[in-house]
Design a protein around this motif. Structure first.
Motif, PDB file in Angstrom:
ATOM      1  N   ASN A   5       0.770  -1.203   0.070  1.00 18.07           N
ATOM      2  CA  ASN A   5       0.018  -0.078   0.044  1.00 18.07           C
ATOM      3  C   ASN A   5       0.801   1.165   0.036  1.00 18.07           C
ATOM      4  O   ASN A   5       0.532   2.165  -0.745  1.00 18.07           O
ATOM      5  CB  ASN A   5      -1.014  -0.112   1.209  1.00 18.07           C
ATOM      6  CG  ASN A   5      -1.971  -0.959   0.894  1.00 18.07           C
ATOM      7  OD1 ASN A   5      -2.443  -1.338  -0.042  1.00 18.07           O
ATOM      8  ND2 ASN A   5      -2.549  -1.455   2.168  1.00 18.07           N
ATOM      9  N   LYS A   6       1.937   1.143   0.779  1.00 15.31           N
ATOM     10  CA  LYS A   6       2.884   2.338   0.947  1.00 15.31           C
ATOM     11  C   LYS A   6       3.368   2.616  -0.367  1.00 15.31           C
ATOM     12  O   LYS A   6       3.460   3.876  -1.006  1.00 15.31           O
ATOM     13  CB  LYS A   6       3.697   2.127   1.874  1.00 15.31           C
ATOM     14  CG  LYS A   6       4.895   3.325   2.090  1.00 15.31           C
ATOM     15  CD  LYS A   6       5.888   2.974   3.064  1.00 15.31           C
ATOM     16  CE  LYS A   6       6.811   4.135   3.273  1.00 15.31           C
ATOM     17  NZ  LYS A   6       7.952   3.999   4.368  1.00 15.31           N
ATOM     18  N   LEU A   7       4.075   1.658  -1.136  1.00 11.38           N
ATOM     19  CA  LEU A   7       4.688   1.893  -2.398  1.00 11.38           C
ATOM     20  C   LEU A   7       3.436   2.436  -3.629  1.00 11.38           C
ATOM     21  O   LEU A   7       3.896   3.173  -4.183  1.00 11.38           O
ATOM     22  CB  LEU A   7       5.323   0.432  -2.824  1.00 11.38           C
ATOM     23  CG  LEU A   7       6.037   0.453  -4.279  1.00 11.38           C
ATOM     24  CD1 LEU A   7       6.864   1.732  -4.283  1.00 11.38           C
ATOM     25  CD2 LEU A   7       6.563  -0.687  -4.488  1.00 11.38           C
ATOM     26  N   LEU A   8       2.244   1.652  -3.413  1.00 16.44           N
ATOM     27  CA  LEU A   8       1.307   2.093  -4.386  1.00 16.44           C
ATOM     28  C   LEU A   8       1.023   3.474  -4.279  1.00 16.44           C
ATOM     29  O   LEU A   8       0.899   4.153  -5.224  1.00 16.44           O
ATOM     30  CB  LEU A   8       0.154   1.324  -4.192  1.00 16.44           C
ATOM     31  CG  LEU A   8      -0.987   1.235  -5.350  1.00 16.44           C
ATOM     32  CD1 LEU A   8      -0.310   1.011  -6.677  1.00 16.44           C
ATOM     33  CD2 LEU A   8      -2.111   0.119  -4.914  1.00 16.44           C
ATOM     34  N   SER A   9       0.696   4.038  -2.906  1.00 20.55           N
ATOM     35  CA  SER A   9       0.554   5.196  -2.864  1.00 20.55           C
ATOM     36  C   SER A   9       1.510   6.284  -3.363  1.00 20.55           C
ATOM     37  O   SER A   9       0.993   7.338  -3.878  1.00 20.55           O
ATOM     38  CB  SER A   9       0.336   5.665  -1.210  1.00 20.55           C
ATOM     39  OG  SER A   9       0.038   6.861  -1.212  1.00 20.55           O
ATOM     40  N   LEU A  11       3.836   5.532  -5.745  1.00 22.31           N
ATOM     41  CA  LEU A  11       4.054   5.781  -7.171  1.00 22.31           C
ATOM     42  C   LEU A  11       2.809   6.547  -7.789  1.00 22.31           C
ATOM     43  O   LEU A  11       2.717   7.079  -8.751  1.00 22.31           O
ATOM     44  CB  LEU A  11       3.839   4.202  -7.617  1.00 22.31           C
ATOM     45  CG  LEU A  11       5.063   3.401  -7.476  1.00 22.31           C
ATOM     46  CD1 LEU A  11       4.761   2.188  -7.750  1.00 22.31           C
ATOM     47  CD2 LEU A  11       5.898   3.902  -8.469  1.00 22.31           C
ATOM     48  N   LYS A  12       1.636   6.307  -7.089  1.00 19.35           N
ATOM     49  CA  LYS A  12       0.488   7.102  -7.743  1.00 19.35           C
ATOM     50  C   LYS A  12       0.565   8.648  -7.513  1.00 19.35           C
ATOM     51  O   LYS A  12       0.184   9.206  -8.614  1.00 19.35           O
ATOM     52  CB  LYS A  12      -0.909   6.686  -6.884  1.00 19.35           C
ATOM     53  CG  LYS A  12      -1.381   5.234  -7.272  1.00 19.35           C
ATOM     54  CD  LYS A  12      -2.611   4.943  -6.739  1.00 19.35           C
ATOM     55  CE  LYS A  12      -3.302   3.518  -7.490  1.00 19.35           C
ATOM     56  NZ  LYS A  12      -4.580   3.279  -6.538  1.00 19.35           N
ATOM     57  N   SER A  13       1.081   9.115  -6.549  1.00 18.23           N
ATOM     58  CA  SER A  13       1.320  10.419  -6.317  1.00 18.23           C
ATOM     59  C   SER A  13       2.527  11.045  -7.066  1.00 18.23           C
ATOM     60  O   SER A  13       2.577  12.209  -7.456  1.00 18.23           O
ATOM     61  CB  SER A  13       1.590  10.762  -4.491  1.00 18.23           C
ATOM     62  OG  SER A  13       2.684  10.309  -4.228  1.00 18.23           O
ATOM     63  N   LEU A  37      13.660   8.794  -8.899  1.00 18.08           N
ATOM     64  CA  LEU A  37      12.821  10.154  -9.096  1.00 18.08           C
ATOM     65  C   LEU A  37      13.413  11.168  -8.333  1.00 18.08           C
ATOM     66  O   LEU A  37      13.355  12.405  -8.441  1.00 18.08           O
ATOM     67  CB  LEU A  37      11.427  10.186  -8.605  1.00 18.08           C
ATOM     68  CG  LEU A  37      10.507   9.205  -9.461  1.00 18.08           C
ATOM     69  CD1 LEU A  37       9.065   9.093  -8.933  1.00 18.08           C
ATOM     70  CD2 LEU A  37      10.545   9.744 -10.939  1.00 18.08           C
ATOM     71  N   LYS A  38      14.244  10.658  -7.028  1.00 17.24           N
ATOM     72  CA  LYS A  38      15.090  11.565  -6.305  1.00 17.24           C
ATOM     73  C   LYS A  38      15.947  12.572  -7.035  1.00 17.24           C
ATOM     74  O   LYS A  38      16.880  12.188  -8.015  1.00 17.24           O
ATOM     75  CB  LYS A  38      15.923  11.112  -5.244  1.00 17.24           C
ATOM     76  CG  LYS A  38      14.819  10.269  -4.125  1.00 17.24           C
ATOM     77  CD  LYS A  38      15.690   9.877  -2.883  1.00 17.24           C
ATOM     78  CE  LYS A  38      14.756   9.141  -2.046  1.00 17.24           C
ATOM     79  NZ  LYS A  38      15.409   8.675  -0.662  1.00 17.24           N
ATOM     80  N   PRO A  39      15.956  13.822  -6.927  1.00 19.25           N
ATOM     81  CA  PRO A  39      17.035  14.821  -7.453  1.00 19.25           C
ATOM     82  C   PRO A  39      18.331  14.463  -7.025  1.00 19.25           C
ATOM     83  O   PRO A  39      18.677  13.995  -6.117  1.00 19.25           O
ATOM     84  CB  PRO A  39      16.402  16.189  -7.010  1.00 19.25           C
ATOM     85  CG  PRO A  39      15.814  15.917  -5.815  1.00 19.25           C
ATOM     86  CD  PRO A  39      15.096  14.583  -5.948  1.00 19.25           C
ATOM     87  N   LYS A  40      19.228  14.581  -7.970  1.00 20.54           N
ATOM     88  CA  LYS A  40      20.442  14.068  -7.899  1.00 20.54           C
ATOM     89  C   LYS A  40      21.203  15.606  -7.386  1.00 20.54           C
ATOM     90  O   LYS A  40      21.254  16.405  -8.178  1.00 20.54           O
ATOM     91  CB  LYS A  40      21.443  13.513  -9.023  1.00 20.54           C
ATOM     92  CG  LYS A  40      20.865  12.268  -9.753  1.00 20.54           C
ATOM     93  CD  LYS A  40      20.965  11.118  -8.889  1.00 20.54           C
ATOM     94  CE  LYS A  40      20.453   9.813  -9.344  1.00 20.54           C
ATOM     95  NZ  LYS A  40      19.264   9.198  -8.885  1.00 20.54           N
ATOM     96  N   THR A  41      21.846  15.546  -6.192  1.00 17.02           N
ATOM     97  CA  THR A  41      22.336  16.744  -5.750  1.00 17.02           C
ATOM     98  C   THR A  41      23.816  16.771  -5.877  1.00 17.02           C
ATOM     99  O   THR A  41      24.386  15.666  -5.387  1.00 17.02           O
ATOM    100  CB  THR A  41      21.894  17.118  -4.332  1.00 17.02           C
ATOM    101  OG1 THR A  41      22.346  15.997  -3.331  1.00 17.02           O
ATOM    102  CG2 THR A  41      20.422  17.220  -4.011  1.00 17.02           C
ATOM    103  N   GLU A  42      24.397  17.599  -6.340  1.00 12.57           N
ATOM    104  CA  GLU A  42      25.865  17.771  -6.430  1.00 12.57           C
ATOM    105  C   GLU A  42      26.480  18.173  -5.103  1.00 12.57           C
ATOM    106  O   GLU A  42      25.748  18.935  -4.433  1.00 12.57           O
ATOM    107  CB  GLU A  42      26.254  18.452  -7.582  1.00 12.57           C
ATOM    108  CG  GLU A  42      25.937  18.077  -8.967  1.00 12.57           C
ATOM    109  CD  GLU A  42      26.499  18.911 -10.107  1.00 12.57           C
ATOM    110  OE1 GLU A  42      27.489  19.600  -9.971  1.00 12.57           O
ATOM    111  OE2 GLU A  42      26.073  18.829 -11.173  1.00 12.57           O
ATOM    112  N   PRO A  43      27.397  17.497  -4.812  1.00 13.68           N
ATOM    113  CA  PRO A  43      28.197  18.019  -3.573  1.00 13.68           C
ATOM    114  C   PRO A  43      28.405  19.663  -3.597  1.00 13.68           C
ATOM    115  O   PRO A  43      29.277  20.005  -4.927  1.00 13.68           O
ATOM    116  CB  PRO A  43      29.400  17.089  -3.221  1.00 13.68           C
ATOM    117  CG  PRO A  43      29.674  16.451  -4.483  1.00 13.68           C
ATOM    118  CD  PRO A  43      28.417  16.470  -5.206  1.00 13.68           C
ATOM    119  N   LYS A  44      28.394  20.139  -2.768  1.00 19.78           N
ATOM    120  CA  LYS A  44      28.688  21.617  -2.811  1.00 19.78           C
ATOM    121  C   LYS A  44      30.401  21.969  -2.455  1.00 19.78           C
ATOM    122  O   LYS A  44      31.057  20.873  -1.823  1.00 19.78           O
ATOM    123  CB  LYS A  44      28.026  22.479  -1.718  1.00 19.78           C
ATOM    124  CG  LYS A  44      26.585  22.703  -1.934  1.00 19.78           C
ATOM    125  CD  LYS A  44      26.073  23.527  -0.661  1.00 19.78           C
ATOM    126  CE  LYS A  44      24.303  23.953  -1.406  1.00 19.78           C
ATOM    127  NZ  LYS A  44      24.163  24.872  -0.321  1.00 19.78           N
TER     128      LYS A  44
END
Length: 120
Positions: A5-9, A11-13, A37-44
Protein backbone atom coordinates in the motif's frame (compact mmCIF):
# COMPACT_ATOMS: atom_id res chain seq x y z
CA UNK A 1 1.98 -9.02 -8.30
CA UNK A 2 0.38 -6.78 -5.69
CA UNK A 3 2.43 -3.82 -4.50
CA UNK A 4 2.49 -2.75 -0.86
CA UNK A 5 0.00 0.00 0.00
CA UNK A 6 2.81 2.41 0.86
CA UNK A 7 4.59 1.87 -2.46
CA UNK A 8 1.36 2.04 -4.44
CA UNK A 9 0.44 5.32 -2.77
CA UNK A 10 3.86 6.85 -3.51
CA UNK A 11 3.86 5.69 -7.12
CA UNK A 12 0.37 7.12 -7.71
CA UNK A 13 1.35 10.49 -6.28
CA UNK A 14 4.81 10.77 -7.88
CA UNK A 15 4.31 9.19 -11.31
CA UNK A 16 1.77 9.06 -14.11
CA UNK A 17 1.80 5.27 -14.37
CA UNK A 18 -1.50 3.69 -15.38
CA UNK A 19 -3.27 1.07 -13.25
CA UNK A 20 -2.15 -1.56 -15.78
CA UNK A 21 1.49 -0.45 -15.50
CA UNK A 22 1.27 -0.43 -11.70
CA UNK A 23 -0.22 -3.93 -11.70
CA UNK A 24 2.68 -5.22 -13.81
CA UNK A 25 5.39 -3.92 -11.46
CA UNK A 26 7.18 -5.92 -8.83
CA UNK A 27 7.85 -4.37 -5.44
CA UNK A 28 11.53 -4.08 -6.36
CA UNK A 29 10.76 -2.35 -9.69
CA UNK A 30 8.42 0.06 -7.92
CA UNK A 31 11.06 1.11 -5.41
CA UNK A 32 13.65 1.47 -8.18
CA UNK A 33 11.31 3.94 -9.89
CA UNK A 34 10.86 5.90 -6.64
CA UNK A 35 14.60 6.12 -6.00
CA UNK A 36 15.24 7.21 -9.58
CA UNK A 37 12.90 10.17 -9.05
CA UNK A 38 15.04 11.67 -6.29
CA UNK A 39 16.95 14.67 -7.58
CA UNK A 40 20.65 14.08 -7.80
CA UNK A 41 22.35 16.76 -5.75
CA UNK A 42 25.89 17.65 -6.51
CA UNK A 43 28.15 18.08 -3.53
CA UNK A 44 28.76 21.69 -2.72
CA UNK A 45 32.22 23.16 -2.93
CA UNK A 46 33.44 23.94 0.57
CA UNK A 47 35.34 27.12 1.37
CA UNK A 48 36.60 28.75 4.54
CA UNK A 49 37.51 32.42 4.92
CA UNK A 50 40.22 33.50 7.35
CA UNK A 51 42.26 36.60 8.11
CA UNK A 52 39.68 39.14 6.91
CA UNK A 53 37.94 41.95 8.75
CA UNK A 54 34.36 41.05 9.75
CA UNK A 55 32.96 43.29 7.00
CA UNK A 56 35.20 41.79 4.30
CA UNK A 57 34.50 38.26 5.50
CA UNK A 58 30.73 38.80 5.48
CA UNK A 59 30.91 40.18 1.93
CA UNK A 60 32.95 37.20 0.73
CA UNK A 61 30.64 34.73 2.48
CA UNK A 62 27.62 36.34 0.82
CA UNK A 63 29.23 35.99 -2.62
CA UNK A 64 30.17 32.37 -1.89
CA UNK A 65 26.64 31.50 -0.72
CA UNK A 66 25.12 33.14 -3.79
CA UNK A 67 27.34 30.84 -5.87
CA UNK A 68 26.28 27.68 -4.04
CA UNK A 69 29.42 27.20 -1.93
CA UNK A 70 29.22 25.61 1.50
CA UNK A 71 30.87 27.86 4.09
CA UNK A 72 33.09 26.08 6.62
CA UNK A 73 34.10 27.77 9.86
CA UNK A 74 37.35 25.79 10.16
CA UNK A 75 39.62 23.41 8.27
CA UNK A 76 37.44 20.35 7.66
CA UNK A 77 38.07 17.05 5.87
CA UNK A 78 35.90 18.16 2.94
CA UNK A 79 37.38 21.63 2.56
CA UNK A 80 38.25 22.55 -1.03
CA UNK A 81 39.45 26.15 -0.63
CA UNK A 82 40.88 28.35 2.12
CA UNK A 83 40.54 32.00 1.19
CA UNK A 84 43.18 33.94 3.13
CA UNK A 85 43.24 37.61 4.02
CA UNK A 86 46.19 39.63 5.27
CA UNK A 87 45.78 38.36 8.84
CA UNK A 88 45.45 34.65 8.07
CA UNK A 89 47.07 32.48 10.71
CA UNK A 90 50.05 30.42 9.60
CA UNK A 91 48.86 27.35 11.56
CA UNK A 92 45.52 27.31 9.75
CA UNK A 93 47.22 27.77 6.39
CA UNK A 94 49.69 24.95 7.16
CA UNK A 95 46.90 22.59 8.20
CA UNK A 96 45.01 23.39 4.99
CA UNK A 97 48.10 22.78 2.86
CA UNK A 98 48.68 19.42 4.61
CA UNK A 99 45.15 18.43 3.52
CA UNK A 100 45.82 19.59 -0.07
CA UNK A 101 43.33 22.44 0.27
CA UNK A 102 43.78 25.14 -2.36
CA UNK A 103 44.76 28.49 -0.86
CA UNK A 104 43.30 31.63 -2.42
CA UNK A 105 43.39 35.32 -1.74
CA UNK A 106 40.28 37.49 -2.19
CA UNK A 107 41.16 38.40 -5.78
CA UNK A 108 41.69 34.77 -6.75
CA UNK A 109 38.38 33.89 -5.13
CA UNK A 110 36.59 36.58 -7.17
CA UNK A 111 38.29 35.26 -10.32
CA UNK A 112 37.19 31.71 -9.42
CA UNK A 113 33.60 32.92 -9.11
CA UNK A 114 33.71 34.85 -12.38
CA UNK A 115 35.63 32.39 -14.58
CA UNK A 116 35.71 29.05 -12.76
CA UNK A 117 39.50 29.09 -13.05
CA UNK A 118 41.46 27.63 -10.14
CA UNK A 119 44.82 29.32 -9.57
CA UNK A 120 47.96 27.18 -9.93
Amino acid sequence: MKLSNKLLSILKSKTELSEQELNNLTEKQGWEIIYSLKPKTEPKIEICFTGFSPTEKNTLIKVAEENNFHIAKSITNNLNFLCCGENAGPAKMKKAEEQNVILLNAEEFQNLIETGEIPQ
